[in-house]
Design a protein around this motif. Structure first.
Motif, short mmCIF file in Angstrom:
data_model
loop_
_atom_site.label_atom_id
_atom_site.label_comp_id
_atom_site.label_asym_id
_atom_site.label_seq_id
_atom_site.Cartn_x
_atom_site.Cartn_y
_atom_site.Cartn_z
N VAL A 166 86.79 61.01 37.96
CA VAL A 166 86.09 60.42 36.83
C VAL A 166 85.16 59.33 37.33
CG1 VAL A 166 86.34 59.17 34.65
CG2 VAL A 166 88.03 60.90 35.29
N ASP A 167 83.89 59.46 37.01
CA ASP A 167 82.87 58.48 37.37
C ASP A 167 82.73 57.48 36.22
OD1 ASP A 167 80.70 57.04 38.20
OD2 ASP A 167 79.37 58.75 38.48
N ALA A 168 83.32 56.29 36.39
CA ALA A 168 83.27 55.28 35.34
C ALA A 168 82.16 54.25 35.56
CB ALA A 168 84.62 54.57 35.23
N ASP A 169 81.26 54.52 36.50
CA ASP A 169 80.17 53.59 36.79
C ASP A 169 78.84 54.22 36.38
OD1 ASP A 169 78.39 51.74 37.71
OD2 ASP A 169 79.00 51.82 39.80
N VAL A 224 70.90 55.72 30.54
CA VAL A 224 72.28 55.24 30.60
C VAL A 224 72.85 55.17 29.19
CG1 VAL A 224 73.76 53.30 31.22
CG2 VAL A 224 71.88 53.98 32.73
N VAL A 225 74.04 55.70 29.03
CA VAL A 225 74.74 55.68 27.76
C VAL A 225 75.95 54.76 27.87
CG1 VAL A 225 76.02 57.05 26.07
CG2 VAL A 225 74.01 58.02 27.20
N VAL A 226 76.10 53.89 26.91
CA VAL A 226 77.27 53.02 26.90
C VAL A 226 78.46 53.80 26.36
CG1 VAL A 226 78.28 50.92 25.95
CG2 VAL A 226 75.86 50.95 26.63
N VAL A 227 79.56 53.79 27.10
CA VAL A 227 80.78 54.45 26.65
C VAL A 227 81.65 53.41 25.97
CG1 VAL A 227 82.85 55.71 27.35
CG2 VAL A 227 80.68 56.13 28.52
N PRO A 228 81.86 53.54 24.66
CA PRO A 228 82.70 52.56 23.95
C PRO A 228 84.12 52.55 24.51
CG PRO A 228 81.48 53.94 22.41
CD PRO A 228 81.33 54.56 23.77
N VAL A 248 89.49 57.57 39.74
CA VAL A 248 88.46 56.94 38.92
C VAL A 248 87.62 56.03 39.78
CG1 VAL A 248 87.98 55.63 36.83
CG2 VAL A 248 90.08 56.98 36.98
N ASP A 249 86.32 56.28 39.83
CA ASP A 249 85.38 55.42 40.54
C ASP A 249 84.90 54.34 39.56
OD1 ASP A 249 83.68 54.45 42.52
OD2 ASP A 249 82.03 55.74 41.91
N LEU A 250 85.27 53.09 39.83
CA LEU A 250 85.06 52.00 38.88
C LEU A 250 83.95 51.05 39.35
CD1 LEU A 250 88.83 51.33 38.41
CD2 LEU A 250 87.31 51.98 36.55
N PRO A 251 83.20 50.48 38.41
CA PRO A 251 82.19 49.47 38.77
C PRO A 251 82.86 48.13 39.07
CG PRO A 251 82.25 49.73 36.40
CD PRO A 251 83.21 50.75 36.96
N ARG A 252 82.09 47.21 39.67
CA ARG A 252 82.66 45.90 40.02
C ARG A 252 82.80 45.00 38.81
NH1 ARG A 252 78.74 46.35 43.81
NH2 ARG A 252 77.66 44.44 43.20
N ARG A 253 82.02 45.23 37.78
CA ARG A 253 82.16 44.40 36.59
C ARG A 253 83.32 44.91 35.75
NH1 ARG A 253 78.80 48.39 35.36
NH2 ARG A 253 78.96 49.34 33.30
N VAL A 254 83.94 44.04 34.98
CA VAL A 254 85.05 44.44 34.12
C VAL A 254 84.66 44.12 32.68
CG1 VAL A 254 87.48 44.17 33.56
CG2 VAL A 254 86.73 44.04 35.94
N ASP A 255 84.11 45.13 31.98
CA ASP A 255 83.83 44.97 30.56
C ASP A 255 84.96 45.64 29.77
OD1 ASP A 255 83.36 47.71 30.77
OD2 ASP A 255 81.18 47.50 30.73
N GLU A 256 84.81 45.77 28.47
CA GLU A 256 85.89 46.32 27.65
C GLU A 256 86.20 47.77 28.01
OE1 GLU A 256 84.97 45.80 23.56
OE2 GLU A 256 85.28 43.63 23.58
N GLY A 257 85.16 48.54 28.29
CA GLY A 257 85.39 49.94 28.64
C GLY A 257 86.12 50.07 29.98
N VAL A 258 85.70 49.29 30.97
CA VAL A 258 86.35 49.31 32.28
C VAL A 258 87.79 48.83 32.16
CG1 VAL A 258 86.31 48.36 34.62
CG2 VAL A 258 84.17 49.07 33.52
N ALA A 259 88.03 47.83 31.32
CA ALA A 259 89.39 47.34 31.11
C ALA A 259 90.28 48.44 30.55
CB ALA A 259 89.39 46.13 30.18
N GLU A 260 89.73 49.29 29.67
CA GLU A 260 90.51 50.40 29.13
C GLU A 260 90.87 51.39 30.24
OE1 GLU A 260 91.90 50.83 26.39
OE2 GLU A 260 90.93 49.47 24.97
N VAL A 289 89.84 42.11 38.06
CA VAL A 289 90.60 43.35 37.97
C VAL A 289 92.10 43.06 37.82
CG1 VAL A 289 91.31 45.39 39.28
CG2 VAL A 289 88.90 44.73 39.20
N GLY A 290 92.57 42.05 38.53
CA GLY A 290 93.99 41.73 38.52
C GLY A 290 94.51 41.27 37.18
N MET A 291 93.63 40.89 36.26
CA MET A 291 94.09 40.52 34.93
C MET A 291 94.55 41.75 34.13
SD MET A 291 91.54 37.46 33.68
CE MET A 291 90.03 38.40 33.86
N VAL A 292 94.14 42.95 34.56
CA VAL A 292 94.51 44.17 33.86
C VAL A 292 95.41 45.06 34.72
CG1 VAL A 292 93.64 46.20 32.62
CG2 VAL A 292 92.30 44.08 32.65
#
Length: 386
Positions: A166-169, A224-228, A248-260, A289-292
């Motif tokens: 899964v490409d999450a970035d 680019v499409v924002v994934v809710p 899952v390939d994750l971006p370095r930023r942690v927004d609400e979608g990445v937190a999910e 990241v460690g907060m989640v």
């Protein structure tokens, strides 16, 4: 709401199961249960009492007993996967009746509808143990996280594991490109961006491109499409329900979608080059990241040559140079467990241009690193079994 009494229902051995058995004479309750089964894509069997021996009571993956039918099933063979369904929130006696029939759960409608739809859909899909889900995150730009994510997925699939990548970035350019499948048929993230509620695991898997024996959810080359957050949660959950491995390939930023996404990751790998700036940046990424994510470990990648400033940075101390800045030191500075050093692989870019994905060379150093990781991770991350 649903309350757990004892055990979970058994998992399927063949990956598919029939629909649930409904036992009730309450017409209104039956209408509600049939509606929920339809929402979950399952075809139930309906009875007014316990079927004959060898019938649906023993064979059904899930039994939904209406509160009106407790007296008629009280003498039935005890089994797992029995849910007692009622309507009265204030009826304290429902727990006693559940114990009498050996129910695993008590469910009160309408509050428990969402839980029940998910449970019915799980048995319809034959859900067993969720996939071991590994998230890969770059501690800095160009750390090699996407390459590692692809290589982990390729080696897992080659070992015969059901695998989804899964490409999450959304800004990464698309992992299907790294795998040489940008023109492959199948859906990309924009098709799932508006997903709400439950996504079927089987439907998700079948809709995605299949590359190198694994399924890939990537981005297209459009805007680019924002994934809710709701869509991210639903898609990752669907991928996990298929079992095997999800990377899952994750971006370095942690927004609400990445937190999910992080909330469903079992093990995170933070890829960090052995450079002072990279380590300093990785500390910030690890903190977010460690907060989640509870289990975050470090993979030290091959960084470029460079020298640290004389005064150090952000409490990391003064390093005279990077010659002695080894993997153990990186892990110590980040206060994270060390997985290992990500090896350099000569000719990797040329091999990708020729259609060879990262990790595709079975005897290459990257494939050997990933194979060794999968051999260790079942014990390290899950306490045994993959």
């Amino acid at each position: 709401m649903a309350g757990v009494i004892t055990r979970d229902m058994p998992s399927s051995s063949d990956g598919r199961q029939g629909g649930p058995l409904i036992v009730t004479e309450d017409v209104d309750l039956l209408d509600d249960l049939l509606r929920l089964c339809a929402a979950a894509g399952a075809r139930p069997e309906v009875r007014h009492g316990v079927p004959e021996r060898g019938g649906g009571w023993d064979a059904a993956p899930l039994v939904l007993v209406g509160d009106d039918a407790v007296g008629r099933v009280r003498g039935a063979t005890r089994r797992r996967g029995v849910v007692l369904v009622g309507r009265d929130q204030d009826d304290s006696g429902v727990w006693r009746r559940a114990v009498e029939i050996g129910a695993d759960h008590v469910l009160v409608l309408p509050d428990g509808e969402r839980w029940l739809v998910d449970r019915i859909a799980d048995v319809a899909e034959g859900v067993g143990r969720p996939a071991l889900t590994v998230g890969v995150i770059g501690g800095s730009g160009g750390a090699g996280a996407s390459t590692l994510a692809c290589a982990l997925a390729v080696t897992a699939a080659r070992a015969g594991r059901r695998t989804m990548l899964v490409d999450a970035d959304p800004l990464g350019g698309g992992l299907d490109v790294l795998l040489g499948g940008e023109a492959a048929d199948g859906l990309r993230w924009p098709a799932f961006a508006q997903s709400r509620g439950r996504v079927g695991g089987g439907a998700l898997e079948e809709s995605l491109p299949e590359l190198h024996a694994l399924r890939v959810l990537s981005w297209d080359r459009g805007d680019v499409v924002v994934v809710p957050p709701e869509a991210m949660r639903a898609v990752i959950a669907a991928a996990r329900r298929r079992g095997g491995v999800v990377v899952v390939d994750l971006p370095r930023r942690v927004d609400e979608g990445v937190a999910e996404a992080l909330a469903q990751v079992d093990l995170g790998l933070l890829v960090v080059p052995p450079e002072l700036r990279a380590v300093a940046g990785a500390r910030r990424v690890a903190s977010a990241v460690g907060m989640v994510l509870r289990d975050l470990r470090v993979v030290v990648g091959g960084g470029g040559a460079g020298r640290a400033g004389a005064g150090g940075l952000d409490g990391l101390g003064s390093l005279d140079g990077l010659g002695g800045f080894d993997a153990e030191e990186v892990a110590r500075l980040l206060d994270l467990p060390l997985v290992g050093e990500l090896p350099r692989e000569a000719g990797l870019l040329a091999a990708q241009a020729g259609g060879m994905p990262p990790g595709g060379a079975v005897k290459g150093p990257l494939a050997r690193f990933c194979t060794a990781f999968w051999e260790r991770v079942p014990v390290d991350a899950t306490g045994g079994g993959s």
